[in-house]
Design a protein around this motif. Structure first.
Motif, PDB file in Angstrom:
ATOM      1  N   ALA A 727       0.830  -1.201   0.000  1.00 28.57           N
ATOM      2  CA  ALA A 727       0.000   0.000   0.000  1.00 28.57           C
ATOM      3  C   ALA A 727       0.868   1.256   0.000  1.00 28.57           C
ATOM      4  O   ALA A 727       2.003   1.248   0.483  1.00 28.57           O
ATOM      5  CB  ALA A 727      -0.915   0.003   1.222  1.00 28.57           C
ATOM      6  N   VAL A 728       0.307   2.336  -0.540  1.00 29.40           N
ATOM      7  CA  VAL A 728       0.926   3.655  -0.422  1.00 29.40           C
ATOM      8  C   VAL A 728       0.500   4.221   0.931  1.00 29.40           C
ATOM      9  O   VAL A 728      -0.662   4.557   1.151  1.00 29.40           O
ATOM     10  CB  VAL A 728       0.485   4.582  -1.576  1.00 29.40           C
ATOM     11  CG1 VAL A 728       1.110   5.959  -1.416  1.00 29.40           C
ATOM     12  CG2 VAL A 728       0.853   3.972  -2.919  1.00 29.40           C
ATOM     13  N   LEU A 729       1.427   4.308   1.871  1.00 29.45           N
ATOM     14  CA  LEU A 729       1.092   4.620   3.258  1.00 29.45           C
ATOM     15  C   LEU A 729       0.956   6.112   3.520  1.00 29.45           C
ATOM     16  O   LEU A 729       0.222   6.526   4.416  1.00 29.45           O
ATOM     17  CB  LEU A 729       2.156   4.023   4.184  1.00 29.45           C
ATOM     18  CG  LEU A 729       2.268   2.501   4.131  1.00 29.45           C
ATOM     19  CD1 LEU A 729       3.410   2.023   5.018  1.00 29.45           C
ATOM     20  CD2 LEU A 729       0.963   1.850   4.535  1.00 29.45           C
ATOM     21  N   GLY A 730       1.692   6.947   2.797  1.00 31.80           N
ATOM     22  CA  GLY A 730       1.573   8.384   3.002  1.00 31.80           C
ATOM     23  C   GLY A 730       2.016   8.807   4.386  1.00 31.80           C
ATOM     24  O   GLY A 730       3.192   8.711   4.752  1.00 31.80           O
ATOM     25  N   HIS A 731       1.062   9.241   5.218  1.00 30.36           N
ATOM     26  CA  HIS A 731       1.368   9.794   6.537  1.00 30.36           C
ATOM     27  C   HIS A 731       1.288   8.760   7.653  1.00 30.36           C
ATOM     28  O   HIS A 731       1.587   9.083   8.804  1.00 30.36           O
ATOM     29  CB  HIS A 731       0.388  10.941   6.826  1.00 30.36           C
ATOM     30  CG  HIS A 731       0.706  11.713   8.062  1.00 30.36           C
ATOM     31  ND1 HIS A 731       1.901  12.386   8.247  1.00 30.36           N
ATOM     32  CD2 HIS A 731      -0.018  11.927   9.196  1.00 30.36           C
ATOM     33  CE1 HIS A 731       1.893  12.980   9.431  1.00 30.36           C
ATOM     34  NE2 HIS A 731       0.753  12.713  10.024  1.00 30.36           N
ATOM     35  N   SER A 732       0.941   7.539   7.362  1.00 28.22           N
ATOM     36  CA  SER A 732       0.669   6.565   8.417  1.00 28.22           C
ATOM     37  C   SER A 732       1.679   5.423   8.406  1.00 28.22           C
ATOM     38  O   SER A 732       2.436   5.233   7.450  1.00 28.22           O
ATOM     39  CB  SER A 732      -0.751   6.004   8.248  1.00 28.22           C
ATOM     40  OG  SER A 732      -0.877   5.341   7.009  1.00 28.22           O
ATOM     41  N   ASP A 733       1.682   4.654   9.505  1.00 30.50           N
ATOM     42  CA  ASP A 733       2.414   3.388   9.624  1.00 30.50           C
ATOM     43  C   ASP A 733       3.901   3.516   9.298  1.00 30.50           C
ATOM     44  O   ASP A 733       4.472   2.713   8.558  1.00 30.50           O
ATOM     45  CB  ASP A 733       1.783   2.320   8.720  1.00 30.50           C
ATOM     46  CG  ASP A 733       0.417   1.886   9.213  1.00 30.50           C
ATOM     47  OD1 ASP A 733       0.168   2.008  10.419  1.00 30.50           O
ATOM     48  OD2 ASP A 733      -0.402   1.455   8.385  1.00 30.50           O
TER      49      ASP A 733
END
Length: 763
Positions: A727-733
């Protein structure tokens, strides 16, 4: 007494970001135990780790510290009633302006003048809000509707105030109607005072760790490290007294002005005329005293100020309340032949407020520009004018909310008839400017959308090159590139603020000129012009009136929905996570500052743990939690700070705070923190719309604080480690990336491995 190896004792203090988090999710364990704290904010551990750092032999090793989670989400989004803080949004925005000044440490007087202008602008917003309540309760309801037989008959609950419906009942004289209606804005002022007092005791009354810290030996620090920065009891109490007095005096002026105007007409009572003049002098003296308190009293940060100006805090609002009571008695005196017609003199009041706010914003811009040449930050938002631009938006937001209430109540009372004269002309002109402003914003959004589309195409080539997957999956490549391009919109925020504030200033000036130049509403002013102009004016007025009312209704309905819906409550909580980080230094009725509880919590925990164990500590902050972590590190004594490392990820500390609050998070302040803290590393992704690099070179942990941007997604296609599409996580995890554990181990390895064993008291 047992001895624990300080070299082997390590703690990771996790601080979550906006939106909140649960201890189970932060610690990745369903069994957690609260170590210290309460229902509002607390520190948690896994059940198996409760005594991990005090046992005879922690077998985790150097790179596996004991994890702790500091959960502070209930400070901002804990229950539904806090969703109603949306109504205090203008106060919150103007309070932010105080902290947005450029950095200029050698110009103390100019800095103080900047703070003074912000406090005066904040005071004008309080007067504007109370004046809007007076417009609704006194002018539209008690004066116009109750004084018009057709309107009073249409609203039976106003019958006892109408001279015709009640057959000249006791409450029917205009003065008594106004005195009774004055209870509404008075109650509003009292509610604001109560909320400010209660929220300070609940959220901001925590004292810092040590009011007399050890002397600093490093470079100059930001104000966030001063002993009194996170303890503003004295200032908030003084400003609360002044703003409460200002609200009460505004109500007294609204009631007394109508009675004084009647007494000065030919045939009026000489005694009442004399009392009216004495009342005017008293109101003017009270207003001057209130303004003097706001001007004279600034913010003290260099010491922990536990004192309270009890005489001022208690007597100023009490004196204003007594003066209001005398005004109500004076207005309620029976005056034969007094009838309510037209409007109360609200045009002059709202016009004076608009001109005052405009002058304050212009003066603030001049002062900010004077400070900016001394500001070395290249990324300082709007060339140092970020504060004045946001102050203008706060004033405009207050005007929109005030005008929205007045317009909607006027339409509701009047219905489809033409019984009432309606709200002041200025509010109608302001409503007419709203569609034009929205059109400007639509064009700007279109420009930004086009630039994002072009950037997406550029990023597609970079994605293919970085992952080495030419030609790759076009849909996958486009998705990653779009995430990167969308993340850059955060850096366009200064452009959005600049265009919005400029358009607001021009349209606001046009509204003032139109209202006082023609003395008519836009529709009537265009009647003599061509039919097209008249039609455009009529359309703008009608559309603007509905939009300005719709905006206020959305505020109310959003708050109501958040009261019942937990997901909506968390969304609104995110707004407060960002907007209420700063103490209430300009407006005491702004939502409470959660950092005045969270920063002392973190400071106490870090200092007491390092002193008790002599171990190594990594404070690990995500998103807004990284800002709290940095603020807590600034508050530590040098001896405690030498055992603490800072790990930030998805951090807005430079990308947002450094640009908009350069005096406190600019390059000089962050460089000082890097010098003082034992070690600091920062992780970010190009797909993250909030976090970014801190842009500091250093010698603490390698060549610089920032690690190279983390890959997102971790793998482009299917691999042995990622059999399903990543997944493309961006700001998370961020913790899912192997780089997180690597950087944490690096920090622990550099945290004074030579520390000797220290004694630990065992029960």
């Amino acid at each position: 007494m047992e001895r624990v190896s300080a070299d082997r004792t390590a703690l990771e203090l996790l601080v979550h970001g906006v939106g909140g988090a649960t201890p189970e999710k932060m610690l990745n364990d369903p069994r957690t135990v609260r170590i210290t704290g309460d229902e509002t904010a607390a520190v948690f551990r896994r059940a198996d780790d409760v005594t991990a750092d005090t046992g005879p032999g922690d077998d985790r090793g150097r790179d596996a510290p004991v994890p702790e989670a500091y959960v502070w989400s209930n400070l901002t989004s804990g229950n539904g009633t806090r969703a109603l803080w949306l109504l205090l949004l203008p106060f919150m925005v103007v309070n932010l302006v105080h902290w947005m000044r450029p950095a200029a440490r050698d110009r103390v007087r100019t800095v103080r003048l900047y703070g003074l202008l912000v406090r005066l602008a904040a005071l004008s917003l309080t007067v504007l809000l109370v004046a809007a309540a007076c417009e609704v309760a006194l002018d539209l309801t008690a004066w116009q509707c109750a004084g018009t037989p057709a309107c009073a008959e249409r609203h039976s609950w106003l019958g006892f105030l109408s001279p015709v419906v009640s057959d000249d009942g006791w409450w029917s004289p205009p003065g008594r109607r106004l005195a009774l209606a004055a209870l509404v804005p008075t109650a509003l002022t009292g509610l604001l005072w109560y909320l400010s007092h209660r929220t300070w005791r609940a959220y901001e009354s925590q004292e810092p760790l040590d009011p007399t810290p050890e002397p600093e030996t490093g470079p100059a620090h930001t104000a966030l490290g001063r002993p009194g920065f996170w303890y503003g009891r004295r200032l908030v109490a003084r400003l609360r007294a002044a703003h409460t007095a200002a609200g009460l005096l505004t109500v007294a002026a609204a009631v007394g002005t109508a009675a004084v105007r009647q007494d000065r007409r030919p045939g009026g009572s000489a005694l009442l005329d004399g009392l009216g003049r004495l009342l005017e002098v008293s109101l003017a003296a009270g207003a001057l005293a209130t303004v003097w308190v706001v001007c004279r009293r600034g913010r003290s940060e260099h010491r922990l100020d536990r004192r309270l100006d009890a005489h001022l805090v208690h007597r100023l609002p009490l004196a204003a309340l007594v003066l209001l009571a005398l005004t109500l008695l004076y207005a309620g005196w029976n005056r034969p032949g007094w009838h309510s017609d037209g409007r109360l003199p609200g045009d002059a009041t709202f016009g004076a407020l608009a001109l005052t706010q405009g002058a304050l914003v212009i003066a603030l811009a001049i002062v900010a520009r004077a400070l900016h040449p001394r500001c070395p930050q290249e990324r300082c938002a709007l060339g140092g004018l970020g504060g004045p631009a946001v102050a203008l938006l706060a004033c405009a937001l207050g005007g929109v909310m005030s005008g929205g209430v007045s317009q909607r109540v006027s339409d509701w009372l009047d219905g489809t008839g033409t019984y009432l004269d309606g709200p002041p002309v200025l509010l109608t002109w302001q409503a007419s400017a709203i569609p034009v402003l929205i059109a400007v914003l639509v064009v700007l959004c279109g420009v930004l959308g086009r630039r994002t589309l072009l950037l997406t195409r550029v990023e597609q080539e970079k994605v293919v090159r970085e992952y080495g997957v030419a030609p790759g999956d076009p849909a996958r490549t486009r998705r990653i590139a779009r995430a990167r391009a969308m993340a850059t919109l955060t850096d366009r925020a200064p452009l959005l603020v600049a265009v919005t504030s400029t358009a607001t200033l021009v349209l606001g000036a046009g509204a003032i000129v139109g209202a006082f130049g023609t003395g008519k509403t836009p529709v009537r002013a265009g009647e003599a012009a061509q039919p097209f102009v008249h039609g455009a004016a009529q359309t703008a007025q009608a559309l603007g009136s509905w939009l300005i009312g719709l905006g206020f209704i959305l505020f109310v309905t959003w708050g109501r929905r958040a009261y019942k819906d937990a997901s909506a409550r968390r969304t609104i909580g995110i707004l407060w996570d960002v907007g209420t980080f700063w103490p209430r230094a300009a407006h005491p009725f702004a939502p409470p500052c959660y950092a005045e509880r969270a920063v002392p919590d973190l400071t106490w925990r870090m200092a007491t743990w390092t002193r008790a164990t002599g171990g190594r500590l990594v404070i690990s902050g995500h998103s807004q939690g990284s800002v709290l972590a940095a603020a807590a590190a600034w508050q530590l004594n040098p001896s405690d700070r030498s055992r603490v490392a800072l790990l930030t990820y998805g951090s807005p500390i430079e990308r947002l705070y450094g640009r908009w609050f350069p005096a406190h998070f600019g390059p000089a302040a962050l460089a000082a923190l890097h010098e003082d803290i034992a070690c600091w590393r920062n992780l970010y992704r190009l797909t993250d719309p909030i976090g970014g690099p801190v842009r500091l070179a250093g010698d603490g942990c390698g060549p610089q604080v920032d690690r190279e941007p983390l890959a997102d997604p971790l793998a482009y296609g299917r691999t042995g480690d990622h059999p399903l599409p990543a997944a493309v996580l961006g700001h998370s995890d961020y913790q899912a990336d192997p780089a997180f554990a690597q950087e944490r181990a690096l920090l622990l390895g550099r945290l004074r491995p030579e520390v000797p064993e220290v004694p630990v008291q065992r029960a």
